[in-house]
Design a protein around this motif. Structure first.
Motif, mmCIF file in Angstrom:
data_model
loop_
_atom_site.group_PDB
_atom_site.id
_atom_site.type_symbol
_atom_site.label_atom_id
_atom_site.label_comp_id
_atom_site.label_asym_id
_atom_site.label_seq_id
_atom_site.Cartn_x
_atom_site.Cartn_y
_atom_site.Cartn_z
ATOM 1 N N ALA A 168 0.822 -1.215 0.000
ATOM 2 C CA ALA A 168 0.000 0.000 0.000
ATOM 3 C C ALA A 168 0.855 1.264 0.000
ATOM 4 O O ALA A 168 0.505 2.254 -0.649
ATOM 5 N N MET A 169 1.979 1.228 0.709
ATOM 6 C CA MET A 169 2.853 2.403 0.802
ATOM 7 C C MET A 169 3.778 2.529 -0.410
ATOM 8 O O MET A 169 4.492 3.517 -0.535
ATOM 9 N N GLY A 170 3.798 1.500 -1.250
ATOM 10 C CA GLY A 170 4.669 1.538 -2.423
ATOM 11 C C GLY A 170 6.105 1.163 -2.120
ATOM 12 O O GLY A 170 7.001 1.413 -2.921
ATOM 13 N N TRP A 171 6.360 0.564 -0.961
ATOM 14 C CA TRP A 171 7.713 0.145 -0.610
ATOM 15 C C TRP A 171 8.157 -1.038 -1.456
ATOM 16 O O TRP A 171 9.341 -1.234 -1.688
ATOM 17 N N VAL A 172 7.202 -1.859 -1.855
ATOM 18 C CA VAL A 172 7.463 -2.997 -2.743
ATOM 19 C C VAL A 172 6.421 -2.963 -3.856
ATOM 20 O O VAL A 172 5.341 -2.415 -3.692
ATOM 21 N N LYS A 173 6.761 -3.591 -4.981
ATOM 22 C CA LYS A 173 5.859 -3.548 -6.129
ATOM 23 C C LYS A 173 4.813 -4.655 -6.103
ATOM 24 O O LYS A 173 3.742 -4.514 -6.655
ATOM 25 N N GLY A 174 5.126 -5.752 -5.494
ATOM 26 C CA GLY A 174 4.177 -6.866 -5.486
ATOM 27 C C GLY A 174 4.375 -7.726 -4.265
ATOM 28 O O GLY A 174 5.076 -7.365 -3.325
ATOM 29 N N MET A 175 3.766 -8.889 -4.323
ATOM 30 C CA MET A 175 3.808 -9.803 -3.184
ATOM 31 C C MET A 175 5.177 -10.465 -3.073
ATOM 32 O O MET A 175 5.897 -10.614 -4.057
ATOM 33 N N PHE A 176 5.503 -10.882 -1.868
ATOM 34 C CA PHE A 176 6.748 -11.587 -1.616
ATOM 35 C C PHE A 176 6.574 -13.042 -2.031
ATOM 36 O O PHE A 176 5.754 -13.757 -1.460
ATOM 37 N N GLU A 177 7.351 -13.484 -3.016
ATOM 38 C CA GLU A 177 7.210 -14.844 -3.548
ATOM 39 C C GLU A 177 7.544 -15.903 -2.510
ATOM 40 O O GLU A 177 7.040 -17.011 -2.557
ATOM 41 N N TRP A 178 8.389 -15.556 -1.576
ATOM 42 C CA TRP A 178 8.833 -16.515 -0.569
ATOM 43 C C TRP A 178 7.829 -16.723 0.547
ATOM 44 O O TRP A 178 7.954 -17.628 1.351
ATOM 45 N N PHE A 179 6.789 -15.892 0.586
ATOM 46 C CA PHE A 179 5.896 -15.883 1.739
ATOM 47 C C PHE A 179 5.193 -17.223 1.970
ATOM 48 O O PHE A 179 5.256 -17.780 3.062
ATOM 49 N N LEU A 180 4.517 -17.737 0.948
ATOM 50 C CA LEU A 180 3.762 -18.976 1.134
ATOM 51 C C LEU A 180 4.652 -20.166 1.497
ATOM 52 O O LEU A 180 4.341 -20.886 2.456
ATOM 53 N N PRO A 181 5.772 -20.390 0.807
ATOM 54 C CA PRO A 181 6.623 -21.511 1.208
ATOM 55 C C PRO A 181 7.141 -21.383 2.641
ATOM 56 O O PRO A 181 7.176 -22.368 3.385
ATOM 57 N N VAL A 182 7.511 -20.182 3.044
ATOM 58 C CA VAL A 182 8.012 -19.975 4.407
ATOM 59 C C VAL A 182 6.906 -20.249 5.424
ATOM 60 O O VAL A 182 7.133 -20.905 6.446
ATOM 61 N N VAL A 183 5.697 -19.790 5.153
ATOM 62 C CA VAL A 183 4.577 -20.014 6.062
ATOM 63 C C VAL A 183 4.279 -21.512 6.175
ATOM 64 O O VAL A 183 4.097 -22.036 7.275
ATOM 65 N N LEU A 184 4.236 -22.195 5.048
ATOM 66 C CA LEU A 184 3.948 -23.626 5.077
ATOM 67 C C LEU A 184 5.004 -24.399 5.852
ATOM 68 O O LEU A 184 4.676 -25.245 6.693
ATOM 69 N N ILE A 185 6.254 -24.095 5.606
ATOM 70 C CA ILE A 185 7.339 -24.762 6.345
ATOM 71 C C ILE A 185 7.252 -24.417 7.830
ATOM 72 O O ILE A 185 7.386 -25.276 8.699
ATOM 73 N N GLY A 186 6.990 -23.144 8.118
ATOM 74 C CA GLY A 186 6.894 -22.692 9.505
ATOM 75 C C GLY A 186 5.742 -23.314 10.265
ATOM 76 O O GLY A 186 5.810 -23.472 11.481
ATOM 77 N N MET A 187 4.685 -23.701 9.574
ATOM 78 C CA MET A 187 3.542 -24.315 10.245
ATOM 79 C C MET A 187 3.684 -25.836 10.334
ATOM 80 O O MET A 187 3.211 -26.441 11.290
ATOM 81 N N ILE A 188 4.315 -26.442 9.351
ATOM 82 C CA ILE A 188 4.431 -27.908 9.320
ATOM 83 C C ILE A 188 5.610 -28.406 10.152
ATOM 84 O O ILE A 188 5.503 -29.433 10.829
ATOM 85 N N ALA A 189 6.713 -27.691 10.138
ATOM 86 C CA ALA A 189 7.930 -28.145 10.826
ATOM 87 C C ALA A 189 7.722 -28.433 12.319
ATOM 88 O O ALA A 189 8.156 -29.484 12.795
ATOM 89 N N PRO A 190 7.062 -27.543 13.082
ATOM 90 C CA PRO A 190 6.887 -27.849 14.512
ATOM 91 C C PRO A 190 6.017 -29.088 14.756
ATOM 92 O O PRO A 190 6.231 -29.819 15.717
ATOM 93 N N ILE A 191 5.060 -29.319 13.874
ATOM 94 C CA ILE A 191 4.201 -30.497 14.022
ATOM 95 C C ILE A 191 5.011 -31.762 13.779
ATOM 96 O O ILE A 191 4.947 -32.717 14.561
ATOM 97 N N VAL A 192 5.793 -31.762 12.710
ATOM 98 C CA VAL A 192 6.629 -32.924 12.397
ATOM 99 C C VAL A 192 7.638 -33.166 13.517
ATOM 100 O O VAL A 192 7.824 -34.302 13.966
#
Length: 165
Positions: free
Chosen positions: A131-155
Motif C-alpha cells: 500500500a505504501m509503495g515500498w514494494v511492487k508486489g507480493m513476496f514470492e517466498w511468503f507462502l513456502p516460508v509459512v507452510l514450512i513454519g507451520m508444518i515443521a513444529p508439528i513434524v
C-alpha cells in the motif's frame, strides 16, 4: 487415564519463553507499523491475496482485522497451552510419561501459537508495504516460508513424541 489425567505444573522452558518473545514482539510490531503508517496509508490497501496476486483491495480500516484475528488465535492457543492435560494423546499415556507428553504437546502448541501471530504480522507488513509503495508486489517466498513454519513444529513434535515411552 482418560478424563482423570494428572494436572502437572511444568515450568516454561527457555525455548518457549523465546518463542513467546517472538510472538509478542511481532504482535507489537504489527500494531506499531499500522499506527505509525496510518496517516500516510492510502484509503485502499490490499485486502485479499491469491497465491500470486492481489485479488481485492479494501478500506485501510480492514488492517485492524489481521491484528484482531492474530490476538484471538494467540490468546486461544495461550489458554490451551496452560492445560496440556486436555490435549489429545496416544493410549500409552500414563503417570510415568505424562510429564514428557505434556511438555511435548505444550511446546508444539507454543511454537504454533507464536508462528500464527508472526504470520499475521508478516501479512500486515506485506499489506502495508504494498500500500505504501515500498514494494511492487507480493513476496514470492511468503507462502513456502509459512507452510514450512507451520508444518515443521508439528513434524518435530510427532517425531519426539514417538520416542516417549
Amino acid at each position: 487415564m482418560g478424563g482423570n489425567r494428572p494436572r502437572l505444573s511444568i515450568p516454561k522452558t527457555t525455548r518457549e519463553k523465546l518463542w513467546d518473545l517472538v510472538g509478542a514482539g511481532s504482535f507489537a510490531g504489527m500494531i506499531g507499523l499500522v499506527v505509525m503508517t496510518w496517516t500516510s496509508l492510502p484509503d485502499q490497501v490490499p485486502a485479499h491475496y491469491s497465491l500470486t496476486e492481489i485479488t481485492r483491495w479494501g478500506s485501510k480500516y480492514e488492517l485492524f482485522i489481521l491484528p484482531a484475528i492474530g490476538f484471538v488465535l494467540g490468546l486461544s492457543m495461550h489458554l490451551l497451552e496452560k492445560f496440556p492435560e486436555v490435549h489429545n494423546y496416544p493410549e500409552r499415556l500414563n503417570e510415568s510419561n505424562a510429564r514428557a507428553f505434556y511438555l511435548n504437546s505444550r511446546q508444539m502448541l507454543n511454537v504454533m501459537k507464536n508462528t500464527c501471530v508472526l504470520v499475521f504480522a508478516l501479512v500486515s507488513f506485506e499489506t502495508v508495504a504494498i500500500a505504501m509503495g515500498w514494494v511492487k508486489g507480493m513476496f514470492e517466498w511468503f507462502l513456502p516460508v509459512v507452510l514450512i513454519g507451520m508444518i515443521a513444529p508439528i513434524v518435530e513434535a510427532i517425531l519426539k513424541r514417538r520416542k516417549i515411552t
